[in-house]
Motif scaffolding. Structure first.
Motif, mmCIF file in Angstrom:
data_model
loop_
_atom_site.group_PDB
_atom_site.id
_atom_site.type_symbol
_atom_site.label_atom_id
_atom_site.label_comp_id
_atom_site.label_asym_id
_atom_site.label_seq_id
_atom_site.Cartn_x
_atom_site.Cartn_y
_atom_site.Cartn_z
ATOM 1 N N TYR A 224 0.939 -1.635 0.373
ATOM 2 C CA TYR A 224 -0.241 -0.356 -0.220
ATOM 3 C C TYR A 224 1.137 1.360 -0.026
ATOM 4 C CZ TYR A 224 0.705 -0.225 5.221
ATOM 5 O OH TYR A 224 0.962 -0.424 6.533
ATOM 6 N N ALA A 225 0.037 2.245 -0.265
ATOM 7 C CA ALA A 225 0.713 3.266 -0.192
ATOM 8 C C ALA A 225 1.114 4.554 0.674
ATOM 9 C CB ALA A 225 0.156 4.437 -1.681
ATOM 10 N N ASN A 226 2.118 5.003 1.318
ATOM 11 C CA ASN A 226 2.188 5.808 2.313
ATOM 12 C C ASN A 226 1.494 6.769 2.222
ATOM 13 O OD1 ASN A 226 3.566 7.749 4.323
ATOM 14 N ND2 ASN A 226 5.443 7.344 4.621
ATOM 15 N N ILE A 227 0.388 7.206 2.622
ATOM 16 C CA ILE A 227 -0.751 8.326 2.537
ATOM 17 C C ILE A 227 -0.730 8.924 3.781
ATOM 18 C CG2 ILE A 227 -1.615 7.738 0.513
ATOM 19 C CD1 ILE A 227 -4.215 7.365 2.525
ATOM 20 N N SER A 228 0.558 8.583 4.901
ATOM 21 C CA SER A 228 0.279 9.867 6.231
ATOM 22 C C SER A 228 0.245 11.168 6.514
ATOM 23 C CB SER A 228 1.888 9.211 6.975
ATOM 24 O OG SER A 228 2.296 10.048 6.142
ATOM 25 N N ASN A 229 0.508 11.556 5.765
ATOM 26 C CA ASN A 229 0.303 12.888 5.524
ATOM 27 C C ASN A 229 -2.019 13.858 5.169
ATOM 28 O OD1 ASN A 229 1.928 14.059 7.208
ATOM 29 N ND2 ASN A 229 3.507 13.378 5.804
ATOM 30 N N TYR A 230 -1.992 12.766 4.647
ATOM 31 C CA TYR A 230 -3.543 12.573 3.305
ATOM 32 C C TYR A 230 -4.515 14.366 4.297
ATOM 33 C CZ TYR A 230 -7.506 12.052 0.707
ATOM 34 O OH TYR A 230 -8.840 12.121 0.290
ATOM 35 N N GLY A 231 -4.905 13.982 5.770
ATOM 36 C CA GLY A 231 -5.196 14.868 5.730
ATOM 37 C C GLY A 231 -4.609 16.161 6.424
#
Length: 155
Positions: free
Chosen positions: A140-147
């Motif tokens: 999966y993609a690292n989307i830790s800063n999506y929000g």
């Protein structure tokens, strides 16, 4: 792969219309709009090099290729039936001004159709882009800063 077919699928009838393409790049869409019956197309891009390529590779008589930033859109003294922009609005700092300028360039009943980059594209800011298993397969993609709100840089 997804954005361009989706954007093109919602275009209104272009026969006899005046079209403004914001962030026209190499001008492929401008040429397509003329092929779909547009009376006149203005392609605008901030990149002088892209405008030069547009003039060389995709220019036909009903197209005006203009080197101009979207921030300076108000300097155009024309009206358009349709304003189109593919993946360019997210580069503009003063979004409310851009929308106001577009509104003043549209004819009554005119259309604005645009797409912009999804936040998933800019949600990665540290560590590996992809989380992988022990065999190196992407999980999966690292989307830790999506929000996270505010300005982002693509890493």
């Amino acid at each position: 792969m997804i954005e361009i077919p989706a954007l093109l699928s919602i275009l209104p009838n272009m026969v006899g219309k005046r079209i403004l393409d914001l962030g026209c790049g190499f001008g492929e869409h401008c040429k397509l709009f003329v092929e779909k019956g547009a009376e006149k197309v203005v392609g605008l891009d901030i990149s002088q090099k892209m405008i030069e390529v547009a003039k060389l590779e995709n220019h036909i008589s009903k197209i005006d290729d203009i080197h101009l930033s979207m921030e300076d859109l108000a300097t155009l003294n024309q009206k358009f039936d349709i304003v189109v922009s593919s993946l360019a609005f997210h580069y503009v700092e003063a979004y409310p001004k851009l929308i106001k300028d577009i509104y003043h360039l549209l004819t009554d009943g005119g259309y604005l159709l645009f797409s912009q980059e999804h936040p998933l594209v800019t949600s990665h800011s540290q560590g590996e882009r992809w989380i992988k298993n022990d065999d190196g397969m992407k999980l999966y993609a690292n989307i830790s800063n999506y929000g996270r709100e505010g300005e982002r840089d693509v890493v």
